[in-house]
Design a protein around this motif. Sequence first.
Motif, short mmCIF file in Angstrom:
data_model
loop_
_atom_site.label_atom_id
_atom_site.label_comp_id
_atom_site.label_asym_id
_atom_site.label_seq_id
_atom_site.Cartn_x
_atom_site.Cartn_y
_atom_site.Cartn_z
N GLN A 1 -10.55 4.56 -1.04
CA GLN A 1 -10.54 4.22 0.38
C GLN A 1 -9.11 4.10 0.91
N LEU A 2 -8.22 3.53 0.10
CA LEU A 2 -6.83 3.38 0.51
C LEU A 2 -6.16 4.73 0.72
N ILE A 3 -6.40 5.66 -0.22
CA ILE A 3 -5.83 7.01 -0.10
C ILE A 3 -6.29 7.67 1.20
N LYS A 4 -7.58 7.57 1.47
CA LYS A 4 -8.14 8.17 2.68
C LYS A 4 -7.56 7.51 3.93
N GLN A 5 -7.43 6.20 3.89
CA GLN A 5 -6.92 5.46 5.06
C GLN A 5 -5.45 5.80 5.33
N SER B 1 0.82 -1.21 0.00
CA SER B 1 0.00 0.00 0.00
C SER B 1 0.85 1.26 0.00
N ASP B 2 2.04 1.20 0.65
CA ASP B 2 2.94 2.36 0.63
C ASP B 2 3.47 2.61 -0.78
N LYS B 3 3.76 1.55 -1.51
CA LYS B 3 4.22 1.70 -2.89
C LYS B 3 3.10 2.30 -3.73
N THR B 4 1.89 1.86 -3.47
CA THR B 4 0.75 2.40 -4.20
C THR B 4 0.59 3.89 -3.91
#
Length: 246
Positions: free
Chosen positions: A175-179, A139-142
Amino acid sequence: MYQLLVVDDEVSSRNILATCFPWGELGFELCGQAGNGKEALEAILSGIVHVVFTDISMPVMDGIDLAKAISDMKGHKPLVVFLSAHDDFKYAQEAIKYGVRYYALKPSSFGELKEIFGRIREELDEKYQVNTSFTGDHSDKTMKKVLEYCTKNYRDGSLADLSQSMYLNPSYLSQLIKQKTNKTFSDHILEIRMKQAAVFLKDPSIKIYHVSSMVGYVNSNNFTRAFRAYFGITPTEYRNRMGNQQ
């Protein structure tokens, strides 16, 4: 090798995916093919499947219903990748409810599949601790790619365009960006726009309406409202203050 199941009611399309892509180079082994969701479920229940690469529109049981059935399973659940001929995101919200985060558009290029399944391989390696030297977080790479995209495309970037470029479900990505950042995609775009506008405003030779256009606003009034909401002052007031400080 991770076990891959290809699901598509079109035999020719299914055979091309199964035989013409070098799955082994990415760490995947084709464990079977299925012509619809019902056949796919039977294959999943009869052996280990790590990834299901499935078409959406199929008879008997379509991809959405297959994803739902997989999400309802107990224990091991394979990752689901959608293959769709529909170049839009109308399935995104429904798909994410069932854990679908990746998708590819028909016809898929070698580069697209390599990108998608490279990401999935990293995710599975981390999940099963296959590569103990792997220290990065998927997720950090994303998120790094998200921020790079926003920086380069702040004028006209969109979540839909970003999601498609990363082969990710837009609802999942949102959702990932917000999280991960406690900000929305729009928040990131706005922040970069405003900071860039502040840089342009320091040059008195650039008209304010040109600054508006340069940071992606068609209507300069909308730019002024956004700038005042962000900085607490209008672009003109900001420019005057910067001029007085020089």
